[in-house]
Design a protein around this motif. Structure first.
Motif, mmCIF file in Angstrom:
data_model
loop_
_atom_site.group_PDB
_atom_site.id
_atom_site.type_symbol
_atom_site.label_atom_id
_atom_site.label_comp_id
_atom_site.label_asym_id
_atom_site.label_seq_id
_atom_site.Cartn_x
_atom_site.Cartn_y
_atom_site.Cartn_z
ATOM 1 N N PHE A 220 0.847 -0.864 0.269
ATOM 2 C CA PHE A 220 -0.312 0.331 -0.379
ATOM 3 C C PHE A 220 0.403 1.541 -0.048
ATOM 4 C CE2 PHE A 220 -3.080 -3.460 1.977
ATOM 5 C CZ PHE A 220 -3.542 -3.385 1.120
ATOM 6 N N MET A 221 0.275 2.144 -0.709
ATOM 7 C CA MET A 221 0.773 3.974 -0.756
ATOM 8 C C MET A 221 -0.668 4.231 0.165
ATOM 9 S SD MET A 221 4.404 3.531 -1.038
ATOM 10 C CE MET A 221 4.766 5.640 -1.420
ATOM 11 N N VAL A 256 5.424 5.157 6.125
ATOM 12 C CA VAL A 256 4.154 4.024 6.542
ATOM 13 C C VAL A 256 2.773 4.755 6.925
ATOM 14 C CG1 VAL A 256 4.591 3.407 9.574
ATOM 15 C CG2 VAL A 256 2.591 2.459 8.560
ATOM 16 N N ASP A 257 3.076 6.023 7.194
ATOM 17 C CA ASP A 257 2.512 7.333 8.353
ATOM 18 C C ASP A 257 1.542 7.863 7.301
ATOM 19 O OD1 ASP A 257 3.603 7.541 10.486
ATOM 20 O OD2 ASP A 257 5.108 8.749 10.401
ATOM 21 N N ALA A 262 -5.804 1.698 8.729
ATOM 22 C CA ALA A 262 -5.834 1.792 9.762
ATOM 23 C C ALA A 262 -4.985 0.045 9.852
ATOM 24 C CB ALA A 262 -6.504 1.824 10.816
ATOM 25 N N LYS A 263 -6.267 -0.588 8.679
ATOM 26 C CA LYS A 263 -5.823 -2.066 8.684
ATOM 27 C C LYS A 263 -4.270 -2.107 7.579
ATOM 28 C CE LYS A 263 -10.396 -3.527 9.571
ATOM 29 N NZ LYS A 263 -11.692 -5.229 9.159
ATOM 30 N N SER A 264 -4.584 -0.922 6.704
ATOM 31 C CA SER A 264 -3.698 -1.042 5.278
ATOM 32 C C SER A 264 -2.001 -0.750 6.323
ATOM 33 C CB SER A 264 -3.585 -0.049 4.776
ATOM 34 O OG SER A 264 -5.480 -0.564 4.164
ATOM 35 N N ARG A 265 -2.601 0.254 7.620
ATOM 36 C CA ARG A 265 -0.783 0.431 7.438
ATOM 37 C C ARG A 265 -0.576 -0.985 8.535
ATOM 38 N NH1 ARG A 265 -3.459 5.361 9.591
ATOM 39 N NH2 ARG A 265 -3.884 4.728 11.583
ATOM 40 N N GLU A 266 -1.409 -1.618 9.293
ATOM 41 C CA GLU A 266 -0.994 -3.012 9.644
ATOM 42 C C GLU A 266 -0.564 -3.983 8.812
ATOM 43 O OE1 GLU A 266 -4.110 -4.512 11.552
ATOM 44 O OE2 GLU A 266 -4.587 -3.219 12.442
ATOM 45 N N VAL A 267 -0.821 -4.068 7.420
ATOM 46 C CA VAL A 267 -0.077 -4.924 6.218
ATOM 47 C C VAL A 267 1.075 -4.229 6.177
ATOM 48 C CG1 VAL A 267 -0.778 -5.286 3.738
ATOM 49 C CG2 VAL A 267 -2.452 -5.190 5.536
ATOM 50 N N VAL A 268 1.118 -3.330 5.800
ATOM 51 C CA VAL A 268 2.604 -2.615 5.226
ATOM 52 C C VAL A 268 3.736 -2.717 6.291
ATOM 53 C CG1 VAL A 268 4.155 -0.685 5.582
ATOM 54 C CG2 VAL A 268 2.021 -0.512 4.217
ATOM 55 N N GLU A 269 3.936 -3.070 7.730
ATOM 56 C CA GLU A 269 4.527 -3.018 8.350
ATOM 57 C C GLU A 269 4.628 -4.509 8.462
ATOM 58 O OE1 GLU A 269 2.019 -1.830 11.658
ATOM 59 O OE2 GLU A 269 2.327 1.028 11.732
#
Length: 385
Positions: A220-221, A256-257, A262-269
């Motif tokens: 994700f971006m 990530v910011d 939020a769910k997409s940020r979790e995937v990036v992490e």
């Protein structure tokens, strides 16, 4: 668009008392179109194009004037923060040829280039235009490429350039250009060019481009498909038998910011930490901390190819992270190969994105993305044996 066509420029004597030069304005459009139509049978600049170039911040159109009448022009185009310019087009009124106006217009184009901060001027000319080729040879231009079937009439284009400041000379680049085919595959395209420079048996094609993106993407971006981070690119190169090293200014997932959900940020992490685990297992060295042009140059002197993350803002005005390949250095410039040739209306092509010069301090600024000055570089080299 053909840059310098059969412009009819012929060596001769210039009478300074009769010929003057100035920047074009809208009042010159009729004369410019008349010269264009009488000079070229194909691939003519339109009135609209002339008007756009006159008003452009990244183009300079200078005319030759005799007794108040426009008798020729030279058009030079630039890219922001890039020390390279193009002699996009040049023509002389057929009634004023053999008077040295063409050679003087070349000199005017060189002055425009230097005034803009671009010490390298490039052009293309029809291989069949012996007069223009002789003119450019006489002015110190050298040939460095041939484009078959380049013009609308299927004739070939000879590629020429002149280094206007001698100390900016550089060694030829080992890189063959590959144009990214999707907005988010600059990393894979850059990695392909680096691997091919180290091993010519690596075939650069879209299948490999997409395969590398699937392996290295951060998913994700801010919106849409994600780009590729340094760890993913390093793993992709390692799987293909290359030695790899990573430099990054900070630990943890990049950008990530900028991911809104939020769910997409979790995937990036999750992707980042999985990449980090694989990097550790593969024994790929990763250094965390700020770095500069000198660190990149030192590694390249040891035979490594460098993929560097930059901000497109200082080139295209877009606040987008972007991967490029560094292909060389000298005392003044960093030479960069950019897999993105720009928009369709941009009068630059793949050749201009191959080993183009950027002032060292300027590159140092563009290789720091966003408010946090994020830095990342991936170094690729052949495996021993």
């Amino acid at each position: 668009m053909s840059w310098v066509r059969n412009a009819g420029v012929i060596l001769g004597q210039l009478d300074d008392s009769q010929i003057g030069f100035r920047l074009a304005h809208d009042g010159d459009l009729d004369a410019l179109c008349d010269i264009e139509n009488r000079s070229f049978d194909i691939d003519r600049l339109s009135r609209r194009a002339f008007k756009r170039f006159i008003g452009s911040e990244t183009a300079r159109l200078r005319v030759a004037e005799c007794d108040g009448a426009v008798v020729g022009y030279a058009l030079v185009v630039f890219r922001s923060n890039v020390a390279l310019a193009r002699l996009y087009s040049m023509a002389v009124d057929p009634n004023f040829r053999q008077k040295g106006i063409g050679r003087a217009l070349v000199g005017q184009a060189e002055e425009l280039s230097l005034d803009y901060g671009a010490p390298i001027l490039r052009l293309e000319v029809s291989q069949g235009n012996a007069v223009a080729i002789a003119l450019f040879h006489g002015a110190g231009y050298r040939e460095f490429a041939l484009y078959p079937d380049y013009y609308p009439d299927h004739s070939d284009a000879l590629r020429m350039e002149r280094v206007l400041v001698p100390q900016s000379m550089r060694l030829p680049s080992p890189i063959h250009f590959y144009h990214q085919t999707l907005p988010f595959t600059c990393g894979p395209a850059s990695l392909m060019m680096a691997m091919n420079a180290l091993d010519p048996l690596v075939e650069m094609d879209r299948s490999l481009e997409i395969a590398l993106w699937r392996e290295a993407t951060t998913i994700f971006m801010t919106s849409g498909h994600g780009g590729c981070g340094p760890l993913g690119l390093a793993l992709a190169a390692d799987r293909r038998g290359f030695n790899v090293e990573v430099l990054r200014s900070r630990d943890g997932p990049l950008f990530v910011d900028s991911v809104r959900k939020a769910k997409s940020r979790e995937v990036v992490e999750l992707v980042h930490y999985d990449f980090a685990r694989q990097i550790e297992q593969a024994g790929i060295p990763v250094s965390v901390g700020a770095f500069g042009v000198t660190e990149i140059e030192n590694r390249m002197r040891n035979g490594q190819m460098a993929l560097v993350l930059i901000s497109q803002y200082r080139i295209y005005g877009d606040k987008i992270p972007h991967w490029v390949v560094v292909s060389g250095f000298d005392d003044r410039f960093v030479y960069v190969t950019d897999p993105d040739i720009g928009d369709d209306h941009d009068p630059f092509n793949g050749s201009d994105c191959l080993s183009f010069p950027i002032l060292r301090h300027e590159f140092d600024l563009m290789a720091r993305y966003g408010r946090d000055k994020v830095q990342a570089a991936v170094f690729v080299s052949k495996k021993a044996g």
